[in-house]
Design a protein around this motif. Structure first.
Motif, PDB file in Angstrom:
ATOM      1  N   ALA A 177      35.748 -13.638  44.083  1.00 21.65           N
ATOM      2  CA  ALA A 177      35.430 -14.561  42.991  1.00 21.65           C
ATOM      3  C   ALA A 177      35.482 -15.999  43.475  1.00 21.65           C
ATOM      4  CB  ALA A 177      36.409 -14.370  41.841  1.00 21.65           C
TER       5      ALA A 177
ATOM      6  N   SER B  64      36.307 -19.312  42.199  1.00 17.99           N
ATOM      7  CA  SER B  64      37.166 -19.527  41.032  1.00 17.99           C
ATOM      8  C   SER B  64      37.460 -20.989  40.753  1.00 17.99           C
ATOM      9  CB  SER B  64      38.493 -18.785  41.245  1.00 17.99           C
ATOM     10  OG  SER B  64      39.108 -19.226  42.443  1.00 17.99           O
TER      11      SER B  64
ATOM     12  N   MET C 110      37.386 -24.192  38.695  1.00 22.01           N
ATOM     13  CA  MET C 110      37.180 -24.567  37.295  1.00 22.01           C
ATOM     14  C   MET C 110      36.735 -26.028  37.203  1.00 22.01           C
ATOM     15  SD  MET C 110      38.003 -21.825  35.529  1.00 22.01           S
ATOM     16  CE  MET C 110      38.352 -22.457  33.887  1.00 22.01           C
TER      17      MET C 110
ATOM     18  N   GLN D 224      31.724 -20.304  38.019  1.00 18.14           N
ATOM     19  CA  GLN D 224      32.460 -19.127  38.453  1.00 18.14           C
ATOM     20  C   GLN D 224      31.506 -17.947  38.591  1.00 18.14           C
ATOM     21  OE1 GLN D 224      35.597 -19.174  35.310  1.00 18.14           O
ATOM     22  NE2 GLN D 224      36.998 -19.047  37.031  1.00 18.14           N
TER      23      GLN D 224
ATOM     24  N   THR E   3      31.262 -13.766  40.673  1.00 15.93           N
ATOM     25  CA  THR E   3      31.977 -12.718  41.414  1.00 15.93           C
ATOM     26  C   THR E   3      30.997 -11.791  42.108  1.00 15.93           C
ATOM     27  OG1 THR E   3      32.029 -11.225  39.499  1.00 15.93           O
ATOM     28  CG2 THR E   3      33.910 -12.722  39.791  1.00 15.93           C
TER      29      THR E   3
END
Length: 412
Positions: free
Chosen positions: A129, A131, A133, A139, A141
């Protein structure tokens, strides 16, 4: 950093990875050389930052694993055909985090991790992932399956009887390749008693003290050892380790029967008070009486005099005891067993054949090692019950076998 062209123009592109999407202000600064006659200047412009969805590619990853294997996941992160550097990447297997790294300057990443025991065996999912923010990189995966194989374990147990009520149990829990398994619960029990759970230390070892079950010293021949089973069980639920149950045999040696000791010395007192019993005692000690399973009618102490089976060697008398056992005459087998051992000791230590059986026992107190002296005591007590009890209770054949086996090892 850009350098102006000959016509004083320049072109610059910016890919803001860590900047949140939206309207932002970009600053352009002119930085002259230290020897330049120009001064530094800067200019700000409004820009619009838009978020992009990156592409995550797994180039290679471990396909199957067991506990303590090295799991490797290698891949690449890009967006719009451009490698993304310094992007945080998190790798998980199901819900367990394996590692978090940032992509390098070419957008690549590699995660290496020892496979934990906490992930159950079966088909699991590796998830990579991106990740980050609140940045311009959304985001996303990428998943790949992983097969987790169960890992065989082994448990060793060693038991030691500390006294008549306590046993210590030690051991070690490892994989079959020898890797220690720390902080694992192992349930221990003796016989049918309730289990006690202990946890392995950092080297996978256990060491526990357990109470022996009650009522173990009720044998009619207390010197006869009892085989107890000590069980250790590791239940590996929720892991990729295999459960295992291991047993060890404890040879329980019960304490001498105090009631028998009292009976023996009480019988000796009766002998002192009753001279009439002596004549009967000699009759009971004759070869015919010894070979008979008929019961005596008195509880008196009795002497085995020198004329009892004097024509036979201890080994020949022992043969008669074995024959009596085979014929099912357990009382006669006990009597003959005692006479065989008595003759062996009288000959070996040049003792007075007229000694009573308890006098013989006390005389040999300093001549025999503790184990042999205790055996003599128990056999003497058994002989007394077999000879002078009105209706002696037959001993189990296993007890007779134990007596004869020990005598065969002791008598040439």
């Amino acid at each position: 950093m850009q350098t102006t062209l000959e016509n004083a123009t320049f072109n610059a592109s910016l890919r803001p990875i860590t900047v949140a999407p939206g309207n932002r202000t970009a600053t352009v600064r002119f930085v002259p050389a230290p020897t330049s006659k120009y001064e530094s200047v800067r200019h700000q412009i409004d820009v619009r930052v838009s978020a992009v969805t990156p592409s995550v590619t797994i180039h290679s990853a471990t396909r199957s694993a067991q506990f303590n294997d090295t799991v490797v996941v290698h891949g690449h992160v890009s967006a719009n055909n451009t490698s993304l550097a310094a992007v945080p990447v998190q790798v998980t297997i199901d819900e367990t985090r394996i590692g978090t790294v940032r992509t390098n300057s070419t957008g690549e990443f590699t995660v290496r991790k020892r496979f934990p025991a906490s992930i159950p065996n079966g088909t699991r999912t590796i998830t990579v992932a991106v990740s980050q923010m609140n940045t311009s990189v959304r985001q996303t995966t990428h998943e790949q399956s992983l097969h987790v194989d169960p890992t065989p374990t082994q448990l060793t147990l060693t038991t030691t009887q500390q006294n008549q009520t306590v046993v210590t149990v030690s051991g070690r829990l490892t994989t079959t390749t020898g890797t220690a398994l720390p902080d694992r619960p192992v349930a221990l029990s003796v016989g049918d008693s309730a289990s006690v759970t202990v946890r392995t230390d950092e080297d996978g070892r256990i060491n526990a003290t357990l109470s022996l079950p009650t009522g173990l010293d009720s044998s009619s021949l207390p010197f006869v050892s009892t085989q107890l089973t000590v069980t250790g069980q590791y239940a590996a639920s929720g892991t990729n380790l295999q459960s295992i149950t291991q047993t060890a045999t404890l040879t329980y040696t019960p304490p001498p029967s105090q009631s028998l000791r009292h009976t023996g010395y009480a019988g000796l007192a009766v002998l002192v008070l009753s001279g009439a019993v002596v004549a009967w005692r000699r009759r009971a000690a004759t070869p015919d009486a010894l070979n008979s399973d008929s019961s005596a009618t008195t509880n008196s102490d009795s002497a085995i005099t020198a004329d009892v089976l004097t024509d036979l060697s201890p080994s020949a008398i022992l043969d008669r005891a074995r024959t009596a056992q085979t014929d099912g005459r357990t009382t006669a087998a006990v009597r003959l067993s005692y006479v065989a051992l008595r003759h062996e000791y009288v000959d070996t230590f040049d003792l007075n054949p007229a000694l009573t059986h308890w006098e013989l026992y006390r005389t040999l107190d300093t001549e025999l090692d503790p184990s042999a002296h205790e055996f003599l005591y128990e056999l003497t007590a058994a002989y007394e019950r077999a000879t002078y009890t009105e209706r002696p209770e037959p001993l189990p054949d296993s007890d007779i076998e134990t007596i004869l086996t020990r005598l065969e090892d002791q008598i040439d």
